[in-house]
Design a protein around this motif. Structure first.
Motif, PDB file in Angstrom:
ATOM      1  N   THR A  76       8.000  56.957 -77.121  1.00 16.89           N
ATOM      2  CA  THR A  76       7.692  56.511 -75.762  1.00 16.89           C
ATOM      3  C   THR A  76       7.890  57.641 -74.761  1.00 16.89           C
ATOM      4  O   THR A  76       7.065  57.885 -73.889  1.00 16.89           O
ATOM      5  CB  THR A  76       8.597  55.323 -75.360  1.00 16.89           C
ATOM      6  N   VAL A 114      11.550  44.024 -70.483  1.00 19.98           N
ATOM      7  CA  VAL A 114      10.499  44.853 -69.863  1.00 19.98           C
ATOM      8  C   VAL A 114       9.880  44.096 -68.691  1.00 19.98           C
ATOM      9  O   VAL A 114       9.663  44.662 -67.615  1.00 19.98           O
ATOM     10  CB  VAL A 114       9.389  45.202 -70.885  1.00 19.98           C
ATOM     11  N   TYR A 115       9.618  42.788 -68.913  1.00 21.59           N
ATOM     12  CA  TYR A 115       9.005  41.976 -67.860  1.00 21.59           C
ATOM     13  C   TYR A 115       9.868  42.024 -66.601  1.00 21.59           C
ATOM     14  O   TYR A 115       9.379  42.260 -65.500  1.00 21.59           O
ATOM     15  CB  TYR A 115       8.831  40.538 -68.371  1.00 21.59           C
ATOM     16  N   ASP A 150      13.250  41.740 -75.995  1.00 22.18           N
ATOM     17  CA  ASP A 150      12.941  43.082 -75.472  1.00 22.18           C
ATOM     18  C   ASP A 150      11.781  43.014 -74.464  1.00 22.18           C
ATOM     19  O   ASP A 150      11.802  43.677 -73.428  1.00 22.18           O
ATOM     20  CB  ASP A 150      12.549  44.032 -76.617  1.00 22.18           C
ATOM     21  N   VAL A 151      10.770  42.199 -74.810  1.00 22.82           N
ATOM     22  CA  VAL A 151       9.617  42.085 -73.917  1.00 22.82           C
ATOM     23  C   VAL A 151      10.050  41.443 -72.599  1.00 22.82           C
ATOM     24  O   VAL A 151       9.603  41.838 -71.515  1.00 22.82           O
ATOM     25  CB  VAL A 151       8.486  41.273 -74.591  1.00 22.82           C
ATOM     26  N   ASP A 152      10.980  40.480 -72.713  1.00 29.75           N
ATOM     27  CA  ASP A 152      11.480  39.818 -71.517  1.00 29.75           C
ATOM     28  C   ASP A 152      12.189  40.833 -70.598  1.00 29.75           C
ATOM     29  O   ASP A 152      12.033  40.805 -69.376  1.00 29.75           O
ATOM     30  CB  ASP A 152      12.447  38.697 -71.946  1.00 29.75           C
ATOM     31  N   THR A 158      10.925  49.820 -71.933  1.00 30.07           N
ATOM     32  CA  THR A 158       9.689  50.072 -72.681  1.00 30.07           C
ATOM     33  C   THR A 158      10.024  50.744 -74.007  1.00 30.07           C
ATOM     34  O   THR A 158       9.465  50.404 -75.056  1.00 30.07           O
ATOM     35  CB  THR A 158       8.739  50.976 -71.857  1.00 30.07           C
ATOM     36  N   GLY A 190      12.176  48.609 -81.211  1.00 29.15           N
ATOM     37  CA  GLY A 190      12.287  47.366 -81.991  1.00 29.15           C
ATOM     38  C   GLY A 190      11.068  47.168 -82.880  1.00 29.15           C
ATOM     39  O   GLY A 190      11.199  46.813 -84.060  1.00 29.15           O
ATOM     40  N   MET A 191       9.877  47.427 -82.320  1.00 23.04           N
ATOM     41  CA  MET A 191       8.652  47.228 -83.099  1.00 23.04           C
ATOM     42  C   MET A 191       8.609  48.200 -84.265  1.00 23.04           C
ATOM     43  O   MET A 191       8.249  47.838 -85.383  1.00 23.04           O
ATOM     44  CB  MET A 191       7.413  47.465 -82.226  1.00 23.04           C
ATOM     45  N   VAL A 202      11.320  48.251 -76.573  1.00 21.66           N
ATOM     46  CA  VAL A 202      10.267  47.469 -77.249  1.00 21.66           C
ATOM     47  C   VAL A 202       9.664  48.304 -78.379  1.00 21.66           C
ATOM     48  O   VAL A 202       9.539  47.850 -79.523  1.00 21.66           O
ATOM     49  CB  VAL A 202       9.158  47.052 -76.261  1.00 21.66           C
ATOM     50  N   THR A 229      12.173  40.752 -80.487  1.00 23.71           N
ATOM     51  CA  THR A 229      11.069  41.379 -79.754  1.00 23.71           C
ATOM     52  C   THR A 229      10.798  40.630 -78.460  1.00 23.71           C
ATOM     53  O   THR A 229      10.577  41.250 -77.406  1.00 23.71           O
ATOM     54  CB  THR A 229       9.789  41.405 -80.627  1.00 23.71           C
ATOM     55  N   ASP A 230      10.843  39.283 -78.531  1.00 25.60           N
ATOM     56  CA  ASP A 230      10.642  38.480 -77.313  1.00 25.60           C
ATOM     57  C   ASP A 230      11.664  38.863 -76.254  1.00 25.60           C
ATOM     58  O   ASP A 230      11.349  39.002 -75.070  1.00 25.60           O
ATOM     59  CB  ASP A 230      10.797  36.986 -77.631  1.00 25.60           C
TER      60      ASP A 230
END
Ligand SMILES: Nc1ncnc2c1ncn2[C@@H]1O[C@H](COP(=O)(O)OP(=O)(O)OP(=O)(O)O)[C@@H](O)[C@H]1O
Length: 456
Positions: free
Chosen positions: A16, A127-128, A123-125, A90, A96-97, A93, A120-121
């Protein structure tokens, strides 16, 4: 960069930083400077025109600038932290992926799909929420700039109108001033966008620079000899949780030393410290009197090599894979390294290496050691993943590799310890016994008990 740092940072984070963050810095450098120049010139011209029409109208319009300045100041105070958090989120995520993809088989075997999806959810949260925060900051600064610009416009129209009533200005002049004031919208909103880009890219630059800054300082000092010395070494992977609690050890040049002990005692960590992959939290790990982690990584690789069970085969030919250890070696040197380790039927040096079986990958790793020719080899579980027949062949190759070198073997099988000049028993991050096989057997401690239980 030391591999310890790479391992801790994780692939996702590094990828990243070197893609998303480098891209953000590139965009800022490409777009921000020209936009800034155009925006500043446009603003100066608009204010100039207003002052030309009437100094009072110019001053009224300038009154909006403190509002912009206050808004920008407020934004800049918060934006750096928010963008750094967004970058970290970021990376998490991506990290984790990539961990899920790398461990896909384990995920499948242990039915971890739901847990990984939940992680992952989460981590995405994060980021959100991080993006929401930067968006909220941007919205406020946009609002502030909008209010300032509209305020300036209204003030110019009202003051201009009053002056027209008093006959100080013509209606045409007021209309022109109103149009100029309205035109401030463009450079000011460009300024807002520029701010966003710059703050985002300054955070990205900090993250990219963080990658650069990660390598520790490199010493110019040369090791005086091949001696290895650990004095009062403490080490923690997680701050405050030491896994080594004061290791003192002198390894003589040419000596074969075996490290034995229960799982998790800290043997591999000692190996990583001696290889310079990790640096001690306290105490020193010296190679020829110089802190080993401070040595230039390339030079260090020519002195100490850690051989683990992970033998990475890079895409490319056998030559490419061997050249990693000795870029200048000629064909004769490459072939001699292969024959030294008993690889009698190697593929053509220039043939692509596809799916090299584990035993061949291990031979490749050993050929690299021969080519690199370090005075010290640290072996960590070097043959434990192979079946006994292959392991025996590998051990023969290993014997050829190790001849004449200092060897520190993290021994999982006690016959390695039996053959060593000295054995160090590591327990709970400390060396509790040190001596030859015979001495330790006579001492009747943990080593003696392990040896007896191993022999039945
Ligand atoms: N990357 C890491 N992050 C956090 N803790 C770690 C890491 N690697 C090792 N540890 C911990 O450090 C301690 C020492 O581990 P180390 O691998 O050095 O032991 P070891 O004696 O070599 O064990 P084994 O024989 O099972 O390989 C253990 O408690 C382990 O869980």
């Amino acid at each position: 960069m030391p591999s310890g740092v790479v391992e801790r940072a994780g692939t996702g984070d590094l990828v990243t930083r070197s893609t998303v963050d480098v891209g953000a810095v590139g965009t800022a450098l490409r777009d921000a400077a020209p936009d800034l120049v155009v925006g500043v010139v446009e603003t100066v011209l608009v204010f100039g025109a207003l002052f030309l029409i009437d100094p009072l109208l110019g001053s009224v319009a300038v009154a909006c600038l403190p509002v912009v300045a206050l808004g920008v100041r407020w934004y800049r105070k918060r934006a750096r932290t928010a963008y750094l958090a967004q970058g970290e989120a970021t990376s998490a995520v991506a990290e984790g992926m990539s961990a899920t993809a790398e461990g896909a088989r384990t995920v499948e075997a242990y039915g971890l799909a739901r847990a990984r999806t939940a992680a992952t959810d989460h981590d995405v949260d994060v980021v959100y929420r991080a993006r929401y925060r930067t968006l909220a900051l941007r919205l406020r600064v946009y609002l502030c700039i909008d209010v300032a610009h509209r305020g300036a416009h209204v003030l110019v129209v009202v003051v201009g109108g009053l002056m027209a009533f008093q006959g100080a200005l013509t209606v045409g002049e007021v209309a022109a001033a109103s149009l100029y004031a309205w035109q401030l919208a463009d450079p000011l909103s460009r300024l807002a966008q520029w701010l966003e880009l710059v703050e985002g890219s300054v955070a990205s630059l900090a993250r990219v620079a963080g990658v650069e800054a990660a390598p520790p300082p490199v010493t110019a000092a040369e090791p005086a000899d091949d001696r290895i010395r650990l004095a009062g070494v403490r080490f923690a992977y997680v701050p405050g949780r030491d896994v080594l609690h004061g290791i003192d050890l002198d390894v003589r040049p040419g000596e074969h030393l075996a490290l034995v002990g229960p799982s998790g005692a800290g043997k591999s960590t000692v190996g990583r410290l001696i290889a310079g992959i990790e640096r001690p939290g306290a105490g020193e790990v010296l190679l020829g009197g110089v802190p080993v982690a401070d040595l230039d990584p390339v030079a260090r690789g020519g002195l100490v090599v850690l051989v683990t069970q992970e033998h990475h085969v890079f895409r490319g030919t056998l030559r490419d894979n061997l050249a990693i250890a000795a870029p200048d070696a000629d064909d004769a040197a490459l072939r001699s390294a292969l024959s030294a380790i008993g690889w009698t039927d190697p593929p053509d040096l220039d043939a692509p290496l596809d799916d090299l079986p584990p035993d061949r990958a291990q031979l490749l790793a050993m050929a690299r050691v021969v080519l690199r020719d370090p005075h010290t080899v640290i072996l960590d579980e070097a043959t434990s993943v192979l079946d006994p027949r292959t392991a025996r062949a590998a051990e023969q190759a290993l014997a050829a590799v190790l001849k004449g070198r200092t060897v520190i073997a993290i021994a999982h099988r006690l016959h390695t310890a039996h053959d060593a000049d000295r054995v160090a028993v590591v327990e709970h991050g400390r060396i509790t016994e040190l001596g030859s096989h015979t001495e330790l057997l006579a001492a009747g401690g943990l080593y003696a008990r392990l040896w007896r239980s191993w022999h039945g």
